[in-house]
Design a protein around this motif. Structure first.
Motif, short mmCIF file in Angstrom:
data_model
loop_
_atom_site.label_atom_id
_atom_site.label_comp_id
_atom_site.label_asym_id
_atom_site.label_seq_id
_atom_site.Cartn_x
_atom_site.Cartn_y
_atom_site.Cartn_z
N ARG B 3 0.82 -1.21 0.00
CA ARG B 3 0.00 0.00 0.00
C ARG B 3 0.85 1.25 0.00
O ARG B 3 1.94 1.28 0.58
N ARG B 4 0.31 2.29 -0.59
CA ARG B 4 0.91 3.62 -0.49
C ARG B 4 -0.17 4.52 0.11
O ARG B 4 -1.18 4.76 -0.51
N VAL B 5 0.09 4.96 1.33
CA VAL B 5 -0.97 5.60 2.12
C VAL B 5 -0.71 7.09 2.31
O VAL B 5 0.42 7.51 2.57
N LEU B 6 -1.76 7.87 2.18
CA LEU B 6 -1.70 9.29 2.53
C LEU B 6 -2.56 9.51 3.77
O LEU B 6 -3.72 9.14 3.80
N VAL B 28 2.55 -2.11 4.12
CA VAL B 28 2.45 -0.71 3.74
C VAL B 28 3.82 -0.22 3.29
O VAL B 28 4.78 -0.26 4.05
N ASP B 29 3.93 0.18 2.05
CA ASP B 29 5.22 0.61 1.51
C ASP B 29 5.55 2.05 1.86
O ASP B 29 6.65 2.36 2.28
N VAL B 30 4.60 2.91 1.64
CA VAL B 30 4.86 4.34 1.77
C VAL B 30 3.76 4.98 2.60
O VAL B 30 2.59 4.67 2.43
N ILE B 31 4.14 5.85 3.54
CA ILE B 31 3.16 6.63 4.29
C ILE B 31 3.54 8.10 4.14
O ILE B 31 4.66 8.48 4.50
N VAL B 32 2.63 8.86 3.60
CA VAL B 32 2.85 10.30 3.48
C VAL B 32 1.88 10.98 4.41
O VAL B 32 0.69 10.67 4.40
N GLY B 33 2.39 11.84 5.25
CA GLY B 33 1.53 12.54 6.21
C GLY B 33 1.46 14.01 5.88
O GLY B 33 2.47 14.65 5.60
N VAL B 67 -0.42 7.57 -4.41
CA VAL B 67 -1.00 6.85 -3.27
C VAL B 67 -2.25 6.10 -3.71
O VAL B 67 -2.94 6.51 -4.64
N ASP B 68 -2.50 4.96 -3.07
CA ASP B 68 -3.71 4.20 -3.37
C ASP B 68 -4.69 4.23 -2.20
O ASP B 68 -5.80 3.74 -2.29
N THR B 69 -4.28 4.80 -1.07
CA THR B 69 -5.12 4.81 0.11
C THR B 69 -5.06 6.19 0.75
O THR B 69 -3.98 6.74 0.91
N ILE B 70 -6.23 6.74 1.08
CA ILE B 70 -6.25 8.03 1.78
C ILE B 70 -6.98 7.85 3.10
O ILE B 70 -8.08 7.31 3.14
#
Lengths: 309, 349
Positions: B3-6, B28-33, B67-70
């Motif tokens: 997952r790439r999550v925002l 979860v690969d990437v988390i952007v906050g 991202v694929d998840t918000i």
């Protein structure tokens, strides 16, 4: 798990399909997700609750006190007499429907107390929402067994918790009648009570109540006062005229006679429908109204004295 | 590929905690906050981006990070913390920009979780004891928070309708309580004298702060589209809640309550936002069975959530408020994440 807390649920409840699904899902929950989703800790050993007020706002402790205080009034003042108590189901939900009278209606507590005393089943009295907005009285009413008359509340009580629910379909128009209109039933709202009983799949038990009219009769109403305070009616009662200010809260010792009629079942309609035929609902509502009206006339024909019955 | 999550609102309690939990998930690969303020808890691999309050840079971020998840946790539900204009910017305009970015062509977004509040049900004397997800509110909202939340939910509904391939979960949280969270109710319960309205003893429902985080992660993991109430089992009378906290109630007059409360509010003695006056009169219960039926298990009931809060309050009463152990330093965080000098364990391969 019908009720999201420790509401009284009879043991003969059919298994809830929702629960079965929920359990199923949990069983198939993949293992590797366990790290993210906390598995529930075992329930707390000690009960953190300090009072016994339940989801409906009732407190068994307060109800016990109220029962003790009201019982002498029930037995010696109103000398309540029942007829056809066997028509009230011993288990399962049922909607009790009665006529409503008296400036401050004296029928609700008598019906609730009588059934709780004789059958040991709690009765949930539906009241106008207006009750909730009156400080102290609204809270006390909820503590001793009143519930706001919202269709969702009635459905939950009848269908999910399989309780007895008492409703007065006349609403405020019943107790707002003046003396010369006594025992003449008003319109039964829009038949909402029939719709709820159909949706919940429970019978309607009609109840005819004689005596409440005379316990606090309205001589005339003050329209402007009612408007100013936003009340459904502002009564001047015979009690106030006879006893002065003390009469505002004193009932005349009229003899109460309560007749429970044959339950009306709607076997041919399915529960949980979005909508029911308006025509059918109004017909059933009118039929029940007529039954109660007939019973009232019958009881009044037999009554020899307002005070002795 | 994971997952790439925002996560929006990384600096808030919710955003931070959710990001922290996601970091532990190898899927979860990437988390952007995203937030206007810096994170308040230590994060290992979440990338923090400072934005303005209405997320005008969001479009670029969504495109750049794919991202694929918000997870949208940035909605303001506590109107004492911000003015009504800023509230509108954050809640309504922020959400609008978020969904505009998510529905742009080429967007990879497949999962959206929005943290709303049971404030959307309002509170009035005509209410049922329990609101289900489908029960409409009895009156149109009058306070800015409730109005903005209603608009936000409108955007969520529109987005879900226009993008049937996206799993949209909208969670409505009841009164959140816990040792770490600060809401108008927890602040009121920390006061020596707790406001109440004379003659009214409404029933309150609570949800523990951990259950909030867990429910967000749950709907994400299990792909649960739709609207869900999130609240602990059972209702507690306000008097009992105050008793459990070992506090006393100050009864305010039932008529002209807000008039009497106004000077107390101006003096900063207590701050009860407008949308809580109805709650102190009539209370509010929401039906939590839909989420339970989906398989979610609550750690706390309303009563045990209050108890957990009381334990936390006892601790802070003895040892004082804990100093924040962590302060965000941009250079330090950049160093740990991107400097070639740091030896990183390869987790993705």
């Amino acid at each position: 798990m019908a009720a999201p807390e420790e509401a009284p649920v009879p043991e003969d409840r059919p298994p809830d399909t929702d629960t079965a699904e929920a359990v199923d899902l949990r069983l198939h929950q993949p293992e590797d997700h366990g790290a993210l989703v906390h598995v529930a800790a075992p329930p707390q050993p000690s009960d953190p609750r300090l009072s016994d007020v339940d989801e409906w706002g009732r407190s068994e402790h307060m109800r016990e006190i109220a029962r003790k205080a009201y019982d002498p009034v029930y037995r010696h003042w109103f000398r309540v007499e029942w007829e056809g108590m066997e028509n009230i189901p011993r288990s399962g939900g049922a909607l009790l429907v009665a006529n409503h009278a008296g400036a401050i209606p004296s029928d609700a507590p008598a019906i609730m107390h009588g059934i709780e005393k004789e059958l040991g089943r709690p009765v949930y009295g539906l009241a106008d929402n207006l009750f909730k907005s009156i400080p102290l009285i609204g809270t006390m009413w909820a503590r001793v067994g009143g519930v706001a008359g919202h269709p969702d509340n009635a459905y939950r009580l009848l269908r999910e918790q399989r309780q007895l629910v008492l409703v007065f379909p006349e609403g405020a128009k019943g107790p707002g009648k003046t003396w010369n209109e006594r025992y003449r039933l008003r319109r039964f709202g829009r038949g909402g009570f029939v719709e709820i009983a159909m949706r919940a799949g429970v019978p309607v038990v009609p109840i005819a109540f004689v005596g409440a009219e005379e316990s606090m009769p309205i001589v005339f109403r003050l329209q402007t006062l009612a408007k100013v305070f936003g009340l459904p009616y502002a009564p001047v009662t015979a009690n106030v005229l006879a006893l002065g200010p003390a009469g505002a809260l004193t009932y005349f010792p009229a003899k109460f006679k309560i007749r429970v009629l044959e339950p009306v079942e709607f076997k041919d309609v399915l529960p949980n429908q979005e909508r029911y035929s308006r025509n059918r609902v109004m017909d059933e509502s009118e039929a029940i109204r007529e039954k109660i009206q007939e019973a009232l006339y019958d009881m009044l024909r037999e009554r020899q004295s307002i005070w002795r019955g | 590929m994971g997952r790439r999550v925002l996560v929006t609102g990384l600096g808030t309690f919710w955003g931070g905690k959710v990001a922290q939990a996601l970091e532990k998930d190898p899927g979860v690969d990437v988390i952007v906050g995203l937030d206007t303020t810096e994170p308040t808890i230590e994060l290992e691999r979440t990338e923090y981006v400072r934005s303005d309050e209405n997320y005008s840079i969001l479009n670029r971020i969504v495109r750049a990070t794919q991202v694929d998840t918000i997870i949208h946790t940035f909605l303001v539900v506590d109107s004492t913390s911000v003015g009504s204009r800023r509230l509108h910017e954050v809640n309504v305009i922020g959400t609008m920009n978020l969904f505009a970015a998510a529905s742009a062509s080429g967007s990879k977004v497949r999962d959206v979780v929005v943290k709303s509040s049971t404030l959307v049900y309002g509170t009035s004397m005509e209410d049922p004891v329990w609101f289900t997800e489908n029960t409409p509110r009895s009156h149109t909202p009058r306070t800015p928070v409730e109005q903005s939340l209603e608009e936000v939910e409108g955007y969520v509904r529109d987005f879900a309708q226009d993008n049937p391939h996206v799993t949209v979960s909208l969670l409505r949280f009841s009164n959140v309580i816990g040792a770490d969270i600060s809401t108008p109710l927890t602040r009121a319960l920390r006061l020596p004298l707790v406001p109440s309205i004379m003659g009214f003893d409404p029933r309150f429902q609570f949800v523990d702060e951990d259950d909030v985080i867990n429910s967000i992660l749950f709907v994400l993991e299990h792909d649960q589209p739709g609207i869900y109430n999130v609240a602990g089992d059972g209702l507690l009378p306000w008097s009992e809640v105050v008793d459990m906290c070992g506090k006393r109630r100050v009864p305010l007059p039932p008529l002209g309550t807000e008039l009497v409360a106004w000077p107390l509010r101006r003096l900063g003695i207590f701050e009860i936002p407008d949308e809580y006056w109805g709650l102190l009169r009539y209370g509010r219960g929401v039906d939590n069975r839909k989420l339970k039926a989906a398989g979610f298990t609550y750690k706390h009931t309303s009563a045990s959530a209050v108890e957990a809060f009381v334990r936390g309050m006892r601790l802070s009463g003895t040892v004082g408020e804990r100093e924040p152990e962590y302060k965000y330093e941009r250079d330090v965080e950049q160093f740990f994440r991107h400097s070639p000098a740091v030896v990183r364990e390869t987790t993705s391969d």
